[in-house]
Design an enzyme around this catalytic site. Sequence first.
Site, PDB file in Angstrom:
ATOM      1  CB  CYS A 253      43.519  42.216  49.213  1.00 34.34           C
ATOM      2  SG  CYS A 253      42.185  41.170  49.834  1.00 34.34           S
TER       3      CYS A 253
ATOM      4  CB  CYS B 155      40.408  42.112  45.181  1.00 34.78           C
ATOM      5  SG  CYS B 155      40.188  42.394  46.961  1.00 34.78           S
TER       6      CYS B 155
ATOM      7  CD  GLU C  93      44.392  38.288  49.006  1.00 37.70           C
ATOM      8  OE1 GLU C  93      43.437  37.666  49.515  1.00 37.70           O
ATOM      9  OE2 GLU C  93      44.390  38.648  47.825  1.00 37.70           O
TER      10      GLU C  93
ATOM     11  CG  HIS D 165      39.035  38.873  50.124  1.00 39.78           C
ATOM     12  ND1 HIS D 165      39.254  39.595  48.980  1.00 39.78           N
ATOM     13  CD2 HIS D 165      37.690  38.688  50.198  1.00 39.78           C
ATOM     14  CE1 HIS D 165      38.106  39.829  48.382  1.00 39.78           C
ATOM     15  NE2 HIS D 165      37.135  39.298  49.114  1.00 39.78           N
TER      16      HIS D 165
END
Length: 173
Positions: A105, A102, A74, A72
């Site tokens: 993260c 999410c 992040e 992801h």
Amino acid sequence: MIQPDEFAAAPAPEPVLIDLETDHFYMGEALRQARKAYAKAEVPVGAVIVRAGEIIARSWNQVETLKDATAHAEMLALTQAESVLEDWRLTDCDLYVTKEPCPMCAGAIVHCRVRRVIFGCPDAKGGAAGGFINLLQTPNLNHRAEVTPGVLGEECLGLLQSFFAERRAAKKE
């Protein structure tokens, strides 16, 4: 032996002065990263990490490209910032991300001790910064981040909606 006070909740972080003009600038940089993801057929989420007014990390979702569910925006930005600072503690850093983080993260953000998380659009079904849960400010964790939602939210949401509308249209063809 573990002492009882070792598990005491961490004190709340000092409030950060919020400058919306600066937040808009850095969120614009995160949007540039999200557009890179879009161009690579990745879910268009972008992230930048800022320390002392300087961007030290930039990334976009690369789950499909890297064949890695943890890639992801992040997560990749956190790893990059840790490398730049040669430290896993990002206590004086701010994370700008186009979509609410999410749970995966958010957990990493807490562990890295990011000072502040600024996100564009919320994720009511999967967000962990107030969407369906708020891991970033859970009192019994060792760190709590300041959270600023909705910065350039319409633009961030519009990019995601366009991406998924194109995907649905392509499936119909």
